[in-house]
Write an enzyme that holds these catalytic residues in place. Structure first.
Site: not given
Length: 431
Positions: A104, A106-107, A109-112, A222
């Site tokens: 659901i 992405k960033g 360093f990885g995913k959600v 942020d």
């Protein structure tokens, strides 16, 4: 439909409409870029580097917070420096405890992922980060700070909560509240802008969340529509605490150059010390975007946008109330010492005439009906998530709990870097 602009009062031509679409597409793509990637890109552009403001920004002096600026990280904190995680007898969660259903988000360093706990039958959003990527960019201290901030969020309704955190040899797992009403950014994309009552409601809930973080001596740093979620009822939830700075008391400052380009306050661009009022600038920028459709000083040319933030007077079109105009002028004050919130922080925001219709006790208790309902049918309703994410297959490695792992130098380094990351709530916690 007839669309009018400041420059042309008549119906937009096809060529002008194409130009507007191109601007919006470029804006959305740029918003998805990380600040580090953006700085690298602009540094490689010889034309952009000739701009005086860009030259000033790229000559960043030695930061006080090395973890965000690719300096040598400090040694990992000892166990005595970690937050009390509760009774050590609590079992640690592991990947095989969950069914991982959908990607659901992405960033860097990885995913959600949307996940369902097998025993509890509860849905969570699980943020899975690759240790190797974090260590490569020397962001381990940054990740631990995010986790520490999440542990303090359990008492506020407009901040995403952490249920578990745990790690395997190569990954970190944040088990978070599952929020499926969509990003504020997603809804702004679809509707372009909001009517003032709706914008006021969201701004009030955002301000309440920021005020709570400030009461814990945390600066968010942020705030942007991508980090503001709507829950299933339509209330806002702030997420992504990776750039938060802890231990910033009322008169304290920090100086790290970080944030998202469209929302950087003038003092950050000037590389000057800044304080909590940087969050109130960002609130002003988000409120402006909700009312007008784009951030206040936006330009496709980033150097020009930075120059606008630093030097261009705030321009407000006449289609908002006087109270909204006054609030935006106070929040988007370039001198942070004169900015709304500089003296009494959240209390100044709370007492502004723009929010006179808000009952703050009812707001914090979610007794005010949100102006928009996402109308989700249940946890499996993913209509407000980007299909770019939800159509991606779930990696098989995410849900595995290996019985044995080859111990290498990199694994040992990761274990030391993320010492104390795993978290299981004590029995008297919010769970």
């Amino acid at each position: 439909m007839t669309v009018k602009t400041e420059a042309a009062k008549g119906t937009l031509t096809y060529s002008r409409m194409r130009g507007m679409v191109a601007i919006l597409i470029a804006f959305m793509k740029q918003r998805r870029m990380g600040l580090n990637d953006f700085i690298q890109k602009i540094a490689n552009n010889s034309y952009a580097c000739k701009h005086p403001e860009v030259q000033s920004i790229l000559k960043i002096s030695q930061p006080q917070e090395p973890e965000l600026m690719n300096a040598n990280p400090s040694p990992p904190p000892s166990p005595s420096q970690q937050i009390n995680l509760g009774p050590s007898s609590n079992p640690h969660a592991k990947p095989s405890d969950f069914h991982f259903l959908k990607v659901i988000g992405k960033g860097s360093f990885g995913k959600v992922l949307l996940a369902r706990h097998k025993a509890e039958e509860v849905f969570y959003a699980v943020k899975v980060l690759q240790k190797k990527a974090i260590l490569k960019k020397k962001e381990e201290k940054h990740i631990m700070s995010e986790r520490n901030v999440l542990l303090k969020n359990v008492k506020h309704p407009f901040l995403v909560g952490l249920h578990f955190s745990f790690q395997t040899a190569d990954k970190l797992y944040f088990v978070l509240d599952y929020i499926n009403g969509g990003e504020l950014f997603y809804h702004l994309q679809r509707e372009r802008c909001f009517l003032e009552p709706r914008a006021r409601f969201y701004a009030a809930e955002i301000a309440s969340a920021l005020g709570y973080l400030h009461s814990l001596n945390i600066v968010y740093r942020d705030l942007k529509p991508e980090n503001i979620l709507l829950d299933s009822q339509g209330h806002i939830v702030l997420t992504d605490f990776g750039l938060c700075k802890e231990n910033i008391e009322h008169n304290s400052t920090t100086s790290t150059f970080c944030g998202t380009p469209e929302y950087l306050a003038p003092e950050v661009l000037h590389k000057q010390p800044y304080d909590r009022t940087v969050d109130w600038w960002c609130l002003g920028a988000v409120l402006y975007e909700m009312l007008y459709g784009l951030p206040p000083f936006y330009s496709r040319n980033t150097a020009e946008m930075y120059d606008n933030i630093l030097n261009k007077p705030l321009q407000l079109k006449p289609n908002i109330t006087n109270s909204a105009r006054h609030l935006l002028e106070g929040l988007l004050q370039k001198d942070r010492t004169k900015r709304l919130g500089a003296k009494d922080d959240f209390m100044e925001i709370k007492s502004h005439v723009f929010f006179s219709l808000i009952n703050w006790d009812d707001l914090i208790n979610k007794k005010i009906t949100p102006p928009f309902n996402p109308n989700v049918s249940g946890p499996n309703d993913l209509r407000h998530f980007d299909p770019e994410f939800t159509e991606e297959p779930v990696p098989n490695s995410i849900g595995k709990s290996p019985d044995s792992v080859l111990v290498t130098a990199s694994v040992k380094e990761a274990a030391e870097a993320f010492l104390g990351f795993s978290y299981a709530p004590p029995t008297d916690s919010f769970l």
